[in-house]
Design an enzyme around this catalytic site. Structure first.
Site, PDB file in Angstrom:
ATOM      1  N   GLU A  33       0.913  -1.384  -0.152  1.00 21.59           N
ATOM      2  CA  GLU A  33      -0.251   0.332  -0.156  1.00 21.59           C
ATOM      3  C   GLU A  33       1.221   1.621  -0.211  1.00 21.59           C
ATOM      4  OE1 GLU A  33      -3.233   1.426  -0.012  1.00 21.59           O
ATOM      5  OE2 GLU A  33      -2.631   2.946   0.423  1.00 21.59           O
ATOM      6  N   GLN A  34       0.450   2.298  -1.085  1.00 24.10           N
ATOM      7  CA  GLN A  34       1.560   3.138  -0.873  1.00 24.10           C
ATOM      8  C   GLN A  34       1.287   4.038   0.043  1.00 24.10           C
ATOM      9  OE1 GLN A  34      -0.109   5.462  -4.641  1.00 24.10           O
ATOM     10  NE2 GLN A  34      -1.924   5.940  -3.378  1.00 24.10           N
ATOM     11  N   ARG A 107     -17.094   4.015   5.805  1.00 19.87           N
ATOM     12  CA  ARG A 107     -16.026   3.004   5.033  1.00 19.87           C
ATOM     13  C   ARG A 107     -14.867   2.894   5.572  1.00 19.87           C
ATOM     14  NH1 ARG A 107     -15.841   4.944  -1.244  1.00 19.87           N
ATOM     15  NH2 ARG A 107     -13.391   4.027  -0.335  1.00 19.87           N
ATOM     16  N   TYR A 216     -28.089   9.119   4.521  1.00 15.82           N
ATOM     17  CA  TYR A 216     -28.046   7.582   5.786  1.00 15.82           C
ATOM     18  C   TYR A 216     -27.456   7.809   6.526  1.00 15.82           C
ATOM     19  CZ  TYR A 216     -24.663   5.823   2.141  1.00 15.82           C
ATOM     20  OH  TYR A 216     -23.316   5.734   1.279  1.00 15.82           O
ATOM     21  N   ASP A 294     -11.805  -0.929  -9.298  1.00 16.25           N
ATOM     22  CA  ASP A 294     -11.757   0.570 -10.038  1.00 16.25           C
ATOM     23  C   ASP A 294     -10.696   0.864 -10.538  1.00 16.25           C
ATOM     24  OD1 ASP A 294     -14.154   1.257  -8.728  1.00 16.25           O
ATOM     25  OD2 ASP A 294     -13.094   3.342  -8.339  1.00 16.25           O
TER      26      ASP A 294
HETATM   27  C1  LIG Z   1     -19.403   9.789  -3.928  1.00 18.69           C
HETATM   28  C2  LIG Z   1     -19.165   8.269  -4.462  1.00 18.69           C
HETATM   29  C3  LIG Z   1     -20.149   7.637  -3.367  1.00 18.69           C
HETATM   30  C4  LIG Z   1     -19.670   5.805  -3.640  1.00 18.69           C
HETATM   31  N1  LIG Z   1     -20.699   5.022  -2.824  1.00 18.69           N
HETATM   32  C5  LIG Z   1     -20.579   3.542  -3.033  1.00 18.69           C
HETATM   33  C6  LIG Z   1     -21.140   2.346  -2.817  1.00 18.69           C
HETATM   34  O1  LIG Z   1     -22.474   2.853  -1.547  1.00 18.69           O
HETATM   35  N2  LIG Z   1     -21.131   1.645  -2.242  1.00 18.69           N
HETATM   36  C7  LIG Z   1     -20.325   1.030  -2.834  1.00 18.69           C
HETATM   37  O2  LIG Z   1     -19.981  -0.044  -3.238  1.00 18.69           O
HETATM   38  N3  LIG Z   1     -19.505   1.735  -3.791  1.00 18.69           N
HETATM   39  C8  LIG Z   1     -19.625   3.228  -4.044  1.00 18.69           C
HETATM   40  N4  LIG Z   1     -18.543   4.184  -4.438  1.00 18.69           N
HETATM   41  C9  LIG Z   1     -17.499   3.303  -4.873  1.00 18.69           C
HETATM   42  C10 LIG Z   1     -16.227   2.854  -4.466  1.00 18.69           C
HETATM   43  O3  LIG Z   1     -15.919   3.514  -3.412  1.00 18.69           O
HETATM   44  C11 LIG Z   1     -15.334   2.069  -4.993  1.00 18.69           C
HETATM   45  O4  LIG Z   1     -15.252   1.107  -5.887  1.00 18.69           O
HETATM   46  C12 LIG Z   1     -14.154   1.851  -4.297  1.00 18.69           C
HETATM   47  O5  LIG Z   1     -13.651   2.292  -3.149  1.00 18.69           O
HETATM   48  C13 LIG Z   1     -13.017   0.742  -4.989  1.00 18.69           C
HETATM   49  O6  LIG Z   1     -12.409  -0.239  -4.214  1.00 18.69           O
HETATM   50  P1  LIG Z   1     -10.941  -0.559  -4.268  1.00 18.69           P
HETATM   51  O7  LIG Z   1     -10.279  -1.192  -3.731  1.00 18.69           O
HETATM   52  O8  LIG Z   1     -10.726  -0.715  -6.402  1.00 18.69           O
HETATM   53  O9  LIG Z   1     -10.117   0.768  -4.582  1.00 18.69           O
HETATM   54  P2  LIG Z   1      -9.775   2.036  -4.022  1.00 18.69           P
HETATM   55  O10 LIG Z   1     -11.008   2.324  -2.383  1.00 18.69           O
HETATM   56  O11 LIG Z   1      -9.387   3.488  -4.628  1.00 18.69           O
HETATM   57  O12 LIG Z   1      -8.557   1.295  -3.394  1.00 18.69           O
HETATM   58  C14 LIG Z   1      -7.076   1.417  -3.755  1.00 18.69           C
HETATM   59  C15 LIG Z   1      -6.177   1.494  -2.757  1.00 18.69           C
HETATM   60  O13 LIG Z   1      -4.858   1.440  -3.481  1.00 18.69           O
HETATM   61  C16 LIG Z   1      -3.778   2.403  -3.203  1.00 18.69           C
HETATM   62  N5  LIG Z   1      -2.891   2.684  -4.115  1.00 18.69           N
HETATM   63  C17 LIG Z   1      -3.865   3.405  -5.227  1.00 18.69           C
HETATM   64  N6  LIG Z   1      -2.135   3.568  -6.030  1.00 18.69           N
HETATM   65  C18 LIG Z   1      -1.184   2.957  -5.357  1.00 18.69           C
HETATM   66  C19 LIG Z   1      -0.575   2.340  -6.184  1.00 18.69           C
HETATM   67  N7  LIG Z   1       0.687   2.920  -6.593  1.00 18.69           N
HETATM   68  N8  LIG Z   1       0.904   1.821  -5.608  1.00 18.69           N
HETATM   69  C20 LIG Z   1       0.585   1.275  -3.934  1.00 18.69           C
HETATM   70  N9  LIG Z   1      -1.021   1.839  -3.098  1.00 18.69           N
HETATM   71  C21 LIG Z   1      -1.843   2.671  -4.126  1.00 18.69           C
HETATM   72  C22 LIG Z   1      -4.757   3.699  -2.416  1.00 18.69           C
HETATM   73  O14 LIG Z   1      -4.039   4.103  -1.778  1.00 18.69           O
HETATM   74  C23 LIG Z   1      -5.780   2.543  -2.500  1.00 18.69           C
HETATM   75  O15 LIG Z   1      -6.016   2.581  -0.844  1.00 18.69           O
HETATM   76  C24 LIG Z   1     -18.617   5.476  -4.235  1.00 18.69           C
HETATM   77  C25 LIG Z   1     -17.977   6.006  -5.321  1.00 18.69           C
HETATM   78  C26 LIG Z   1     -18.209   7.745  -4.563  1.00 18.69           C
HETATM   79  C27 LIG Z   1     -17.161   8.462  -5.246  1.00 18.69           C
END
Ligand SMILES: Cc1cc2nc3c(=O)[nH]c(=O)nc-3n(C[C@H](O)[C@H](O)[C@H](O)COP(=O)(O)OP(=O)(O)OC[C@H]3O[C@@H](n4cnc5c(N)ncnc54)[C@H](O)[C@@H]3O)c2cc1C
Length: 398
Positions: A33-34, A107, A216, A294
């Protein structure tokens, strides 16, 4: 790092869910993790039945029960008059229907539950200050290079590094996001600051001109999560951590009902996030390296499923790796095959929901009830959401 560990780049919700799913199958992992400390943005998250089904299968039922809110329903309200419509039932009704409940969470609480579970299986599973700058591979191994020029090798690498994924950019080139013309605001409010009538255990969506407001309760009902989306073209930064002001947020919702003004006025620091769309990827693995969440299929927040898709990905990816441990190409091909259509559907339906939320007739106060009846209540809701919530990532044949 030992070469038989799977490296997961990114310790967000998707990365930790993958680590937990793999560790539970007896497969060693290292999460890189960064950040210098592990914490999640201060915001709420809805986890539908398809998400809780996976989280419970990963052993988190008790941990989530201690921090969640199980809402009884979703309601719709008129932006000016406050007229209220029941949208759909949640609570026990929904839990009975889908087998697991729809939860509302902070979260940080979901992240902490995942983190504790990972650490209980492997206390040193997470390496901080490890910012991935490149990935590469040979026929035998994949390699991750970090900002400090250290390297780690592994048979499999998972890029769970979010919407601005470095792993995706190295494998497939930079993505070209398009601005949607919408800005999302989010904030948290101690519930004690709100009048009693706003303490209810329901999710409420306010429909109105050029935007909507959703709120909510989360964290056992101690906090109210606020999220709103408004059409604006003067802000295009895609980040969770950029603060705005309550004055700016209030001006986006000038003229809306007093409850909306009360909510906005009670937020200490509102954050703003420009909503971008990216075209779907046909494939998101190369050799020994793949992506999840994502990093490969970011979705607009109009279906509340982005994090849940990352959780479903994580479970299925772990099962594929276990089954095809000696053949990464086969493991990732099967993972993509299972996930391609599902994630594309979610991305598409979220986009469709956007059109519904921004229906131009909502600007006309007298038309709101008609729009609600036509678009929001008069659809066959059961069928509309069944495909989403009935999906069982834990029982898909690998
Ligand atoms: C306004 C809003 C509301 C939302 N509401 C919902 C909801 O109600 N329900 C739902 O299911 N989803 C919701 N989402 C979507 C959700 O937030 C994302 O889809 C989710 O966080 C994706 O998870 P992830 O683990 O793929 O990425 P992230 O949560 O972005 O995690 C990525 C991780 O990788 C790390 N990282 C990044 N680059 C590097 C690197 N180069 N080297 C090492 N580490 C790195 C980051 O620091 C982070 O810890 C919402 C989004 C938004 C914008």
């Amino acid at each position: 790092m030992a070469e038989n560990k799977i490296i997961i780049v990114g310790g967000g919700i998707g990365g930790l869910a993958a680590a937990l799913a793999l560790l539970r199958r007896g497969i060693d992992v290292e999460v890189c993790e960064q950040s210098s400390q592990l914490k999640e943005a201060g915001a709420g998250l809805q986890v539908g039945a398809n998400g809780t089904r996976v989280l419970y299968a990963l052993g988190l039922e008790q941990a989530l029960a201690e921090v969640c809110v199980m809402p009884t329903a979703r309601e719709l309200r008129h932006w000016r008059t406050g007229e209220t419509w029941n949208w759909f039932e949640l609570g026990e009704t929904s839990a009975r229907r889908f087998g697991t409940p729809h939860l509302m969470l902070h979260r940080g609480d979901l992240h902490a539950a995942l983190l504790n579970a990972v650490k209980s299986l492997k206390p040193d599973a997470i390496a901080l200050n490890q910012s991935c700058v490149a990935v590469s591979q040979t026929a035998e191994l994949a390699e991750v290079r970090f900002q400090d020029d250290t390297r780690a090798t592994a048979p499999f690498v998972i890029g769970a590094d979010g919407i601005h994924s470095t792993v995706r950019a190295v494998l497939f080139g930079p993505s070209t996001p398009q601005f949607t013309g919408c800005v999302a605001w989010r904030g948290l409010i101690p519930i004690s600051r709100l009048p009693d009538h706003l303490h209810r255990t329901v999710g409420i969506t306010w429909l109105g001109p050029r935007g909507f407001v959703l709120h909510y309760p989360v964290r056992r009902g101690e906090l109210m999560n606020f999220v709103s989306v408004v059409e604006r073209d003067d802000w295009q930064v895609e980040s969770w951590v950029v603060a705005g002001t309550t004055g700016e947020l209030a001006s986006d919702f000038a003229g809306w009902h007093a409850d909306v003004q009360t909510l906005i006025g009670s937020i200490e620091t509102p954050y703003k996030w420009a909503l971008m769309v990216r075209g779907p990827m046909e494939m998101w693995s190369k050799g020994r390296i793949t992506l999840l969440g994502d990093a490969c299929h970011p979705t607009l927040p109009f279906l509340g499923q982005g994090a849940v898709m990352a959780i479903e990905d994580a479970y299925i990816l772990a099962a594929c790796i276990e089954k095809y441990f000696n053949d990464p190409v086969k493991a990732f091909a099967r993972y993509e095959e299972i996930r391609r259509e599902r994630t594309a559907n979610v991305v598409r339906r979220a986009e469709e929901n956007r059109a519904m939320a921004f229906e131009p007739r909502l600007a006309d106060e007298r038309a709101v009830a008609d729009v609600v009846a036509m678009d929001w209540l008069n659809v066959r809701r059961r069928e509309r959401l069944d495909w989403l919530y009935n999906y069982d990532a834990t029982s898909i044949p690998i």
